[in-house]
Design a protein around this motif. Structure first.
Motif, PDB file in Angstrom:
ATOM      1  N   SER A  37      12.819   9.910 -10.028  1.00  0.00           N
ATOM      2  CA  SER A  37      11.763  10.327 -10.934  1.00  0.00           C
ATOM      3  C   SER A  37      10.843   9.149 -11.264  1.00  0.00           C
ATOM      4  N   TYR A  40       8.554   8.536  -8.404  1.00  0.00           N
ATOM      5  CA  TYR A  40       7.492   9.547  -8.395  1.00  0.00           C
ATOM      6  C   TYR A  40       6.350   9.131  -9.326  1.00  0.00           C
ATOM      7  N   TRP A  41       6.704   8.679 -10.518  1.00  0.00           N
ATOM      8  CA  TRP A  41       5.674   8.321 -11.491  1.00  0.00           C
ATOM      9  C   TRP A  41       4.958   7.032 -11.116  1.00  0.00           C
ATOM     10  N   LYS A  44       2.148   8.254  -8.982  1.00  0.00           N
ATOM     11  CA  LYS A  44       1.313   9.330  -9.514  1.00  0.00           C
ATOM     12  C   LYS A  44       0.211   8.776 -10.415  1.00  0.00           C
ATOM     13  N   TRP A  47      -2.917   5.483 -13.464  1.00  0.00           N
ATOM     14  CA  TRP A  47      -2.089   4.320 -13.767  1.00  0.00           C
ATOM     15  C   TRP A  47      -2.595   3.636 -15.029  1.00  0.00           C
ATOM     16  N   GLN A 149       5.709   7.723 -17.202  1.00  0.00           N
ATOM     17  CA  GLN A 149       4.486   7.189 -16.618  1.00  0.00           C
ATOM     18  C   GLN A 149       3.925   6.034 -17.442  1.00  0.00           C
TER      19      GLN A 149
ATOM     20  N   ASN B  80       4.008  20.777 -17.933  1.00  0.00           N
ATOM     21  CA  ASN B  80       2.566  20.667 -18.126  1.00  0.00           C
ATOM     22  C   ASN B  80       2.069  21.553 -19.248  1.00  0.00           C
TER      23      ASN B  80
END
Ligand SMILES: Nc1ncnc2c1ncn2[C@@H]1O[C@H](COP(=O)(O)OP(=O)(O)O)[C@@H](O)[C@H]1O
Ligand SMILES: [Mg+2]
Lengths: 266, 257
Positions: A37, A40-41, A44, A47, A149, B80
């Motif tokens: 995970s 993934y971030w 993605k 940034w 993130q 989301n």
């Protein structure tokens, strides 16, 4: 019947170790889910460049003194040990070669990795664990950001970039340390020593060291973020996350350096 | 759009249960929050008030039951959509949960700054426009949360929650640890938010004076469930033992006058 009692005992031992083993496997699975995970971030958008830059400053720039100091002394001690230990071969070329190979292949990356694990890994784990315990991570999620993130990805990106650079700098300083001892204590000829150093400088060693450093960067950031992110409530939660992340990432650094070496020189 | 007494249903909790390690903290919770309504949740420490709030905002997953916010089922909603829905909520946590690496003004405008580009000057201005309703001085804006008192932190957290004028407010003990004057300032603010902006609020509190000032409806959580519901006025005349325990200190205060 005696063998039934024995069987019982056997099953009981199997049962408890089995439980421990299952827990162990479960936590490894848990870690790899986190790893996936987080990765993934990392890729993605958007940034958080400001966060990444702050982390680069913290991990890269502020680690320079401690990394420089450790590699400098390692280079010096290597030169001295080689000279004393291998009396038959104590020529410029032998000492230069051993210092060079040990630093670039192993000591540079590993010492840098361990130092950064102690300094930055502990800090990351404590920071994230504190945020977990004080509900700041929960709050992040309710204010339009994804904690993975905003909080985790910048740390992983910065570690992955910074630690290889730190290792390159550390290597240079380590070789310089060896040079200083060779010239000023062992009274070697400076140009011969330098010539030997340049001659034995191998691209493959540099690549190997850099690959190790990048892997260590991932290990340190992933492990520290994992323990911080999953910290349990209370002050002990923060303490546990901090120590675990330093211990586990150090062990993983030493294990993975062997694996990478074996892959390169199998 | 679900309505009740001609008012929109903003939050509807049905049959919600939550346990930790097979110990139930909440069992079969049912209630609704209507548009323009201010709801107070009371209950002893450890009765599960904060857990209820965390279920509503999706930080904890209920074992069973349904949570509908603005006609959208929150349980098992995709990440989301859940995040989108949460943007309409102003939330404070019991212990503040301010970001300690950010200055107070950055904390306050965090959600807004995430949505739109905003420069430092505009950001501070926006933060200032909110904290002045809360009796805070502009000097605190450039300090970090650790550099101001607990009561001030509480108010910065409230400022962060109400920045951007969300229509639904969820406050976990907003006035605990505040002096009575500041406490009533916060109460005024909640009332204003509900009455003038047409918002709705759920406030968890131990402060009975505060309940009287802000609440249209009171819910008591006891023994894992809602054991009493009524208006503040009904609360003071209630025969319910638990409710009497809560209002007794205030009643005796009035008695001594
Ligand atoms: N994440 C958690 N894990 C396990 N138990 C929890 C957790 N959060 C809360 N609890 C337990 O739930 C109960 C209710 O807690 P809480 O909702 O914080 O009470 P309060 O009504 O004072 O806000 C407590 O017994 C607490 O220990
Ligand atoms: Mg609580």
């Amino acid at each position: 019947m005696w063998w039934l009692t024995l069987l019982d005992l056997f099953l009981e031992i199997l049962g408890t170790t089995g439980k421990k083993f299952i827990n162990f496997v479960a936590s490894i699975g848990h870690f790899f889910i986190f790893f996936g995970s987080a990765l993934y971030w990392v890729f993605k958008p958007p940034w958080y460049f400001k966060k990444i830059f702050q982390q680069i400053l913290d991990i890269g720039y502020f680690s320079l003194p401690v990394v420089g100091l450790t590699t400098f002394f390692s280079g010096m001690v290597l030169a001295l040990q080689t000279y004393n230990g291998f009396t038959d071969f104590n020529s410029e070329s032998t000492v230069a070669r051993i210092v060079l190979a040990s630093i670039t292949r192993e000591l540079g990356p590993v010492l840098t990795g361990l130092m950064v694990a102690g300094r930055i890994g502990a800090k990351m784990a404590a920071e994230i664990a504190t945020m977990r315990v004080t509900e700041q991570i929960d709050a992040l999620g309710t204010l339009g950001t994804r904690p993975m993130q905003y909080l985790i990805a910048p740390k992983i990106i910065a570690s992955f970039v910074c630690i290889p650079l730190l290792v390159l700098i550390g290597n240079t300083i380590g070789i310089l340390g060896g040079y200083i001892i060779a010239i000023y204590k062992l009274n070697f000829n400076p140009s011969l020593y330098l010539y030997a150093t340049m001659e034995y400088l191998q691209l493959i060693d540099i690549i190997q060291g850099t690959v190790k450093a990048a892997v260590f960067g991932l290990i340190i950031s992933m492990v520290s973020c994992y323990f911080g992110y999953n910290a349990s409530k209370g002050a002990e939660g923060v303490g546990f996350a901090t120590t675990s992340s330093v211990v586990i990432s150090s062990v993983m650094i030493l294990t993975s350096t062997y694996i990478i070496t074996a892959l390169f020189f199998g | 759009m679900e309505k009740r007494n001609n008012k929109k249903v903003i939050i509807k909790i049905s049959d919600l249960s939550k346990s930790f390690n097979n110990n139930f903290v909440l069992k079969n919770i049912n209630f609704q929050l209507l548009e323009g309504e201010s709801l107070a949740i009371i209950g002893a420490s450890g009765s599960g008030k904060s857990v209820l709030l965390k279920n509503i905002i999706g930080i904890l997953q209920p074992d069973k039951g349904s949570i509908v916010i603005n006609d959208t089922e929150m349980v098992n909603l995709s990440r989301n959509l859940k995040e989108k829905l949460l943007l309409d909520l102003g939330i404070t946590f019991q212990h503040g949960a301010l970001f300690d690496s950010l200055k107070n003004w950055e904390n306050i405008i965090f959600k807004t700054a995430n949505k739109e580009k905003i420069n430092n000057k505009q950001g501070k201005q926006l933060a200032f426009s909110i904290i002045k309703q809360l009796g805070l001085q502009p000097e605190i804006l450039d300090l970090y949360p650790s550099e101001i008192s607990g009561g001030m932190q509480k108010r910065v957290a409230i400022a962060r929650a109400i920045c951007g004028n969300p229509k639904i407010l969820l406050f976990d003990e907003p006035t605990s640890g505040l002096d009575p004057v500041t406490g009533s300032l916060i109460d005024e603010l909640i009332k204003t938010a509900v009455k003038t902006v047409g918002g709705s609020a759920i406030t968890i509190t131990h402060d009975m004076a505060s309940v009287c000032r802000i609440a249209d409806k009171v819910i008591l959580i006891d023994k894992q469930t809602i054991s009493w519901t009524g208006t503040p006025k009904e609360m003071f005349n209630s025969r319910n033992k638990k409710i009497q325990e809560f209002v007794k200190p205030i009643n005796s205060e009035i008695f001594f006058k």
